[in-house]
Design an enzyme around this catalytic site. Sequence first.
Site, mmCIF file in Angstrom:
data_model
loop_
_atom_site.group_PDB
_atom_site.id
_atom_site.type_symbol
_atom_site.label_atom_id
_atom_site.label_comp_id
_atom_site.label_asym_id
_atom_site.label_seq_id
_atom_site.Cartn_x
_atom_site.Cartn_y
_atom_site.Cartn_z
ATOM 1 N N ALA A 65 1.575 -1.311 -0.178
ATOM 2 C CA ALA A 65 -0.030 0.097 0.264
ATOM 3 C C ALA A 65 0.936 1.699 -0.363
ATOM 4 C CB ALA A 65 -0.752 -0.083 1.419
ATOM 5 N N GLU A 111 -0.863 -8.851 -0.676
ATOM 6 C CA GLU A 111 -2.344 -9.013 0.148
ATOM 7 C C GLU A 111 -3.536 -9.061 -1.412
ATOM 8 O OE1 GLU A 111 -2.241 -5.707 2.709
ATOM 9 O OE2 GLU A 111 -2.976 -7.074 4.149
HETATM 10 C C1 HXC Z 1 5.220 3.998 -1.022
HETATM 11 C C2 HXC Z 1 6.542 2.989 -1.944
HETATM 12 C C3 HXC Z 1 6.432 2.237 -1.269
HETATM 13 C C4 HXC Z 1 5.138 2.040 -0.736
HETATM 14 C C5 HXC Z 1 8.903 1.873 -2.395
HETATM 15 N N1 HXC Z 1 8.159 3.188 -2.912
HETATM 16 N N2 HXC Z 1 7.776 0.990 -1.289
HETATM 17 N N3 HXC Z 1 5.923 4.626 -1.987
HETATM 18 N N4 HXC Z 1 4.985 2.849 -0.518
HETATM 19 N N5 HXC Z 1 4.976 0.885 -0.042
HETATM 20 C C6 HXC Z 1 9.097 4.227 -3.491
HETATM 21 C C7 HXC Z 1 10.232 4.431 -2.746
HETATM 22 O O1 HXC Z 1 9.610 5.429 -1.725
HETATM 23 C C8 HXC Z 1 10.698 5.077 -4.094
HETATM 24 O O2 HXC Z 1 10.667 6.436 -4.015
HETATM 25 C C9 HXC Z 1 10.445 4.369 -5.383
HETATM 26 O O3 HXC Z 1 9.311 3.917 -4.605
HETATM 27 C C10 HXC Z 1 11.351 3.422 -5.427
HETATM 28 O O4 HXC Z 1 11.780 2.922 -4.085
HETATM 29 P P1 HXC Z 1 13.107 2.089 -3.023
HETATM 30 O O5 HXC Z 1 13.523 1.630 -2.155
HETATM 31 O O6 HXC Z 1 13.604 3.759 -3.584
HETATM 32 O O7 HXC Z 1 13.831 1.096 -4.238
HETATM 33 P P2 HXC Z 1 15.003 -0.470 -2.863
HETATM 34 O O8 HXC Z 1 16.093 0.475 -2.823
HETATM 35 O O9 HXC Z 1 14.959 -1.092 -4.342
HETATM 36 O O10 HXC Z 1 13.702 -0.992 -2.338
HETATM 37 C C11 HXC Z 1 12.653 -1.427 -2.428
HETATM 38 C C12 HXC Z 1 12.131 -2.079 -1.432
HETATM 39 C C13 HXC Z 1 11.908 -1.142 -0.760
HETATM 40 C C14 HXC Z 1 12.380 -3.111 -0.615
HETATM 41 C C15 HXC Z 1 10.386 -2.677 -2.212
HETATM 42 O O11 HXC Z 1 11.381 -0.334 -2.288
HETATM 43 C C16 HXC Z 1 10.316 -1.389 0.154
HETATM 44 O O12 HXC Z 1 10.382 -2.044 1.359
HETATM 45 N N6 HXC Z 1 9.709 -0.287 0.001
HETATM 46 C C17 HXC Z 1 8.475 -0.613 1.243
HETATM 47 C C18 HXC Z 1 7.958 -2.002 1.367
HETATM 48 C C19 HXC Z 1 6.736 -2.134 2.363
HETATM 49 O O13 HXC Z 1 6.932 -1.579 3.867
HETATM 50 N N7 HXC Z 1 5.295 -2.121 1.943
HETATM 51 C C20 HXC Z 1 3.815 -2.609 2.912
HETATM 52 C C21 HXC Z 1 3.842 -0.992 2.912
HETATM 53 S S1 HXC Z 1 3.003 -0.797 4.260
HETATM 54 P P3 HXC Z 1 11.415 7.515 -3.964
HETATM 55 O O14 HXC Z 1 10.982 8.777 -4.342
HETATM 56 O O15 HXC Z 1 12.094 7.824 -2.743
HETATM 57 O O16 HXC Z 1 12.418 7.505 -5.109
HETATM 58 C C22 HXC Z 1 1.559 -2.175 3.384
HETATM 59 C C23 HXC Z 1 0.404 -1.817 4.052
HETATM 60 C C24 HXC Z 1 -0.940 -3.366 4.447
HETATM 61 O O17 HXC Z 1 1.061 -2.459 2.254
HETATM 62 C C25 HXC Z 1 -1.623 -2.147 5.697
HETATM 63 C C26 HXC Z 1 -1.105 -1.769 6.118
HETATM 64 C C27 HXC Z 1 -1.789 -0.400 6.702
#
Ligand code: HXC
Length: 257
Positions: A65, A111
């Site tokens: 998300a 999900e």
């Molecule tokens: C918003 C996101 C994002 C996310 C990545 N990006 N995931 N933006 N929401 N979930 C954005 C980053 O901010 C970044 O933007 C760009 O995408 C590229 O990501 P990087 O982190 O630079 O890439 P990388 O280093 O290759 O790492 C990949 C990754 C990492 C390991 C997937 O992005 C990551 O850990 N993302 C979050 C994963 C996560 O926590 N997902 C769960 C979300 S909560 P910029 O602008 O900085 O370049 C969820 C919740 C459900 O899903 C219910 C909860 C209430």
Amino acid sequence: MAYETILIEQRGAVTLVTLNRPQALNALNGQVLSELLDAMAAFDKDASQGCAVITGSEKAFAAGADIKEMHAQGFADMYGHDFFAGWDAFTRTRKPVIAAVAGYALGGGCELAMMCDFILAADSAKFGQPEIKLAVSPGMGGSQRLTRAVGKAKAMEMCLTGRMIDAAEAEHAGLVARIVPAADLVEDAVKTAATIASMAPLAVLANKEMVNAAYETTLAQGVQFERRLFHALFGTADQKEGMAAFVEKRPGNWSGK
Ligand code: HXC
């Protein structure tokens, strides 16, 4: 509706939906949800379409998300608007939907893949529920669907540690139907979807409905539900055609009736 965050392509009877927010690794925000729901409703209504495939990019199916959309929200926003409840409508799609996952399927991305009817994984796929690292939890059904798919031990470990699993572990655990080389993922998924779309449409709906019933019922109720739908299929013209075609050693020609 013109879409900005997803691409839609019809390949014969298959609707291919590609999540298309590369700058955010296909993070799922409100716009993705409303465009996807609109696309799935159109797919369900279109008699020329029999199966859908949802895919992302080589790097990410969806990295969750959209954290940037959520981070400032409080309890009243989340609870008051029943945040994420819109995704339930996705699971009411009646025709089959395949998730073709390459790269990251994390949080809401994992999900969403699990809301589809089955997952085909590229060898590059990585699945995880890392929300705990953000001090939250799955919110789009992950704690329930993952547990049903892989069992309590692995689901609990994944939710409590945020550990990602690769395609091989996901297949071994029963989360994915099959692993495909990354370069072949979309073609394989579309071919699989075309096979499904070539089946008698009412039988497709019935098979999907009865497998899904296994998640909601006791064994006895599920078996009863299956049998009643099986009986009902004998009221269709396509059952007569399918069995006649077998006896006459020719392919079935479905009317959808
Ligand atoms: C918003 C996101 C994002 C996310 C990545 N990006 N995931 N933006 N929401 N979930 C954005 C980053 O901010 C970044 O933007 C760009 O995408 C590229 O990501 P990087 O982190 O630079 O890439 P990388 O280093 O290759 O790492 C990949 C990754 C990492 C390991 C997937 O992005 C990551 O850990 N993302 C979050 C994963 C996560 O926590 N997902 C769960 C979300 S909560 P910029 O602008 O900085 O370049 C969820 C919740 C459900 O899903 C219910 C909860 C209430």
